[in-house]
Design a protein around this motif. Structure first.
Motif, PDB file in Angstrom:
ATOM      1  N   TRP A 239      73.559  57.605  51.036  1.00  0.00           N
ATOM      2  CA  TRP A 239      72.588  58.649  51.583  1.00  0.00           C
ATOM      3  C   TRP A 239      72.415  60.170  50.207  1.00  0.00           C
ATOM      4  O   TRP A 239      71.261  60.333  51.028  1.00  0.00           O
ATOM      5  CB  TRP A 239      73.684  59.177  52.751  1.00  0.00           C
ATOM      6  CG  TRP A 239      74.149  59.050  54.137  1.00  0.00           C
ATOM      7  CD1 TRP A 239      75.141  58.167  54.190  1.00  0.00           C
ATOM      8  CD2 TRP A 239      73.138  59.363  54.372  1.00  0.00           C
ATOM      9  NE1 TRP A 239      75.039  57.956  55.389  1.00  0.00           N
ATOM     10  CE2 TRP A 239      73.833  57.158  55.521  1.00  0.00           C
ATOM     11  CE3 TRP A 239      71.680  59.084  55.644  1.00  0.00           C
ATOM     12  CZ2 TRP A 239      73.331  57.586  56.920  1.00  0.00           C
ATOM     13  CZ3 TRP A 239      71.187  58.034  56.864  1.00  0.00           C
ATOM     14  CH2 TRP A 239      71.610  57.765  56.992  1.00  0.00           C
TER      15      TRP A 239
ATOM     16  N   ASP B 287      77.460  63.236  53.062  1.00  0.00           N
ATOM     17  CA  ASP B 287      77.273  61.857  53.489  1.00  0.00           C
ATOM     18  C   ASP B 287      78.134  61.894  54.996  1.00  0.00           C
ATOM     19  O   ASP B 287      77.878  60.510  55.736  1.00  0.00           O
ATOM     20  CB  ASP B 287      78.543  61.086  52.202  1.00  0.00           C
ATOM     21  CG  ASP B 287      78.730  59.973  52.031  1.00  0.00           C
ATOM     22  OD1 ASP B 287      78.115  59.406  52.644  1.00  0.00           O
ATOM     23  OD2 ASP B 287      80.538  59.147  52.269  1.00  0.00           O
TER      24      ASP B 287
ATOM     25  N   ASP C 242      62.566  60.311  59.656  1.00  0.00           N
ATOM     26  CA  ASP C 242      64.285  59.494  60.191  1.00  0.00           C
ATOM     27  C   ASP C 242      64.554  59.784  59.059  1.00  0.00           C
ATOM     28  O   ASP C 242      64.517  58.492  58.046  1.00  0.00           O
ATOM     29  CB  ASP C 242      63.881  58.277  60.801  1.00  0.00           C
ATOM     30  CG  ASP C 242      64.787  57.288  61.832  1.00  0.00           C
ATOM     31  OD1 ASP C 242      65.270  58.136  63.014  1.00  0.00           O
ATOM     32  OD2 ASP C 242      65.329  56.640  60.696  1.00  0.00           O
ATOM     33  N   ARG C 243      66.674  60.214  59.117  1.00  0.00           N
ATOM     34  CA  ARG C 243      66.942  60.628  58.322  1.00  0.00           C
ATOM     35  C   ARG C 243      67.137  58.880  58.115  1.00  0.00           C
ATOM     36  O   ARG C 243      67.764  58.735  55.949  1.00  0.00           O
ATOM     37  CB  ARG C 243      68.355  61.227  59.252  1.00  0.00           C
ATOM     38  CG  ARG C 243      68.185  62.758  59.009  1.00  0.00           C
ATOM     39  CD  ARG C 243      69.128  63.115  59.451  1.00  0.00           C
ATOM     40  NE  ARG C 243      69.122  64.026  60.299  1.00  0.00           N
ATOM     41  CZ  ARG C 243      70.091  65.315  60.563  1.00  0.00           C
ATOM     42  NH1 ARG C 243      70.693  64.995  61.154  1.00  0.00           N
ATOM     43  NH2 ARG C 243      69.490  66.582  60.924  1.00  0.00           N
ATOM     44  N   ALA C 244      68.083  57.573  58.428  1.00  0.00           N
ATOM     45  CA  ALA C 244      68.334  56.423  58.212  1.00  0.00           C
ATOM     46  C   ALA C 244      66.922  56.145  57.080  1.00  0.00           C
ATOM     47  O   ALA C 244      67.336  54.963  56.360  1.00  0.00           O
ATOM     48  CB  ALA C 244      68.516  55.663  59.197  1.00  0.00           C
ATOM     49  N   ARG C 245      66.662  56.012  57.959  1.00  0.00           N
ATOM     50  CA  ARG C 245      65.025  55.162  57.212  1.00  0.00           C
ATOM     51  C   ARG C 245      64.436  55.693  55.752  1.00  0.00           C
ATOM     52  O   ARG C 245      64.106  55.044  55.045  1.00  0.00           O
ATOM     53  CB  ARG C 245      63.772  54.666  58.572  1.00  0.00           C
ATOM     54  CG  ARG C 245      64.273  54.269  59.169  1.00  0.00           C
ATOM     55  CD  ARG C 245      63.174  53.495  60.291  1.00  0.00           C
ATOM     56  NE  ARG C 245      62.388  54.606  60.456  1.00  0.00           N
ATOM     57  CZ  ARG C 245      60.487  55.273  61.379  1.00  0.00           C
ATOM     58  NH1 ARG C 245      59.934  53.682  60.767  1.00  0.00           N
ATOM     59  NH2 ARG C 245      60.421  56.085  61.658  1.00  0.00           N
TER      60      ARG C 245
ATOM     61  N   ALA D 186      66.541  57.675  53.772  1.00  0.00           N
ATOM     62  CA  ALA D 186      68.173  57.259  52.983  1.00  0.00           C
ATOM     63  C   ALA D 186      68.296  55.933  52.731  1.00  0.00           C
ATOM     64  O   ALA D 186      68.253  55.059  51.813  1.00  0.00           O
ATOM     65  CB  ALA D 186      69.434  57.374  53.410  1.00  0.00           C
ATOM     66  N   ALA D 187      66.727  55.155  52.951  1.00  0.00           N
ATOM     67  CA  ALA D 187      67.465  53.150  52.847  1.00  0.00           C
ATOM     68  C   ALA D 187      65.573  52.967  51.828  1.00  0.00           C
ATOM     69  O   ALA D 187      65.909  52.040  51.582  1.00  0.00           O
ATOM     70  CB  ALA D 187      66.855  52.202  53.894  1.00  0.00           C
TER      71      ALA D 187
ATOM     72  N   ALA E 143      75.075  61.582  57.477  1.00  0.00           N
ATOM     73  CA  ALA E 143      74.558  60.679  57.886  1.00  0.00           C
ATOM     74  C   ALA E 143      73.357  61.913  57.198  1.00  0.00           C
ATOM     75  O   ALA E 143      72.514  61.441  58.145  1.00  0.00           O
ATOM     76  CB  ALA E 143      74.388  60.067  58.948  1.00  0.00           C
TER      77      ALA E 143
END
Length: 373
Positions: free
Chosen positions: A129, A106, A313-316, A318-319, A109
């Motif tokens: 996350w 977390d 992609d890490r953020a996408r 998790a989303a 990220a």
């Protein structure tokens, strides 16, 4: 116990694989058999994901780190894997270790799909996350407590070691049992030897003793002591944390390890995918796969779906947790926000209470089943 060889994951020479960090207990004092089963399922799942095209044509590469049930070791592994550029993390069995890993993921990220650690408070608060496949401890342990109560057990003792996980389990049991007029008596294993536990059970008239203790020790010694005490012939021994699931339980205890109810996260009957995967896992492991092996396989399928949706992609990635919908070995997997749980949770994971058959300790009996939904 024999260890099955783990096949390497193929990588491309141009470095275009999608790297995933994996945390698992592979050495003592970790529950290494659980770690081996988790990896067997993950490797089989990854092989099939790659055969189906991988992540937009790129193969998955697993970077495995042994946590040895050590939270600090897990935190260091998360830092290392993040620096190596992994797209996500997966795995772990021990709840206290998974909690440490989740907190670090977390903070960095970094998406983390927790395979098999049930502690409700996997994180201190809500996080986008982290997602989890296994049911939270409160759900499974309430099912377990109700089984005991329905069987007439109102005076229950727990032999507990000191940890956040065991303390949380004791609170869940006390709340559920107390709500139906029963009592839970806690016996501190830091102060009591197995013989002293037996004396307390006999003196207080408990009808069930639950092993909130590590495996093989002190759990094995406690079972031997209770089974060998004539005063306790009618006392039920229980193991909600699942110690009897694995093959070394009857190896240590023989028939004394039978008729000890435990929690596992399987449906009463596997679907066609689960049946096929179970046969392949048995061939890989050289023994019947535990529920943890199925969790490992499902981890690979779910993580692949999230990575494809997010383009690694890490953020996408998790989303994508709330949009994942995967037919796994144990039911259709979707993540939701569950009250009191800070991570994305598969709220409908199946739950069983099972034991080993006294007539054939290698065979399991399902005592209660809550299907996936």
């Amino acid at each position: 116990m024999p260890h099955a060889a783990t096949p390497p994951i193929a990588t491309r020479p141009d470095g275009s694989s999608v790297r995933v960090g994996v945390l698992a207990p592979l050495s003592r004092p970790g529950w290494d058999e659980a770690g081996r089963h988790l990896l067997a399922g993950l490797h089989l799942g990854v092989r099939e994901v790659d055969a189906a095209g991988g992540i937009d044509g790129r193969p998955l590469e697993l970077l495995v780190r042994d946590t040895a049930a050590d939270p600090h070791r897990a935190e260091a592994a998360v830092d290392e894997l993040a620096a190596l550029g992994v797209a996500a993390l997966a795995g772990e069995y021990h709840s206290v270790v998974a909690r440490a890993a989740a907190a670090r993921a977390d903070a960095l990220a970094l998406p983390f799909l927790c395979s098999s650690a049930v502690l409700d408070d996997l994180t201190d608060g809500p996080t986008p996350w982290v997602a989890r496949l296994c049911p939270p401890q409160s759900r499974g342990w309430r099912v377990y407590a109700d089984l005991l109560l329905d069987a007439g057990h109102r005076r229950i003792a727990v032999a507990a070691q000191g940890s956040v996980y065991w303390a949380a389990g004791t609170r869940i049991l006390r709340d559920q049992v107390g709500a139906r007029g029963g009592t839970v008596d806690e016996l501190d294993l830091s102060a009591l030897a197995p013989s002293a536990v037996c004396d307390r059970l006999a003196a207080r008239g408990a009808t069930a003793l639950l092993l909130l203790a590590g495996h093989p020790e002190p759990a094995v010694s406690l079972v031997r002591a209770v089974r060998g005490d004539a005063r306790l012939a009618e006392v039920l021994i229980g193991a909600p944390a699942g110690q009897p699931e694995f093959s070394d339980w009857p190896w240590h205890l023989g028939g004394d390890g039978a008729a000890i109810p435990f929690l596992r996260y399987l449906p009463e009957r596997l679907n066609p995918l689960g049946t096929r995967v179970g046969a392949e896992l048995r061939a890989r492991l050289g023994q019947a796969p535990s529920f943890v092996a199925f969790e490992g396989y499902d981890t690979a399928l779910v993580l692949a779906a999230a990575l494809r949706a997010g383009g690694a992609d890490r953020a996408r990635t998790a989303a994508a947790w709330p949009d994942v919908a995967v037919e796994g070995t144990r039911g259709r997997i979707r993540f939701t926000r569950t009250p009191g749980i800070g991570v994305w949770q598969w709220a409908g994971a199946p739950i069983q209470v099972a034991d080993r058959d006294p007539e054939a300790p290698g065979r399991f009996r399902v005592l209660r089943a809550v299907p996936a939904n």
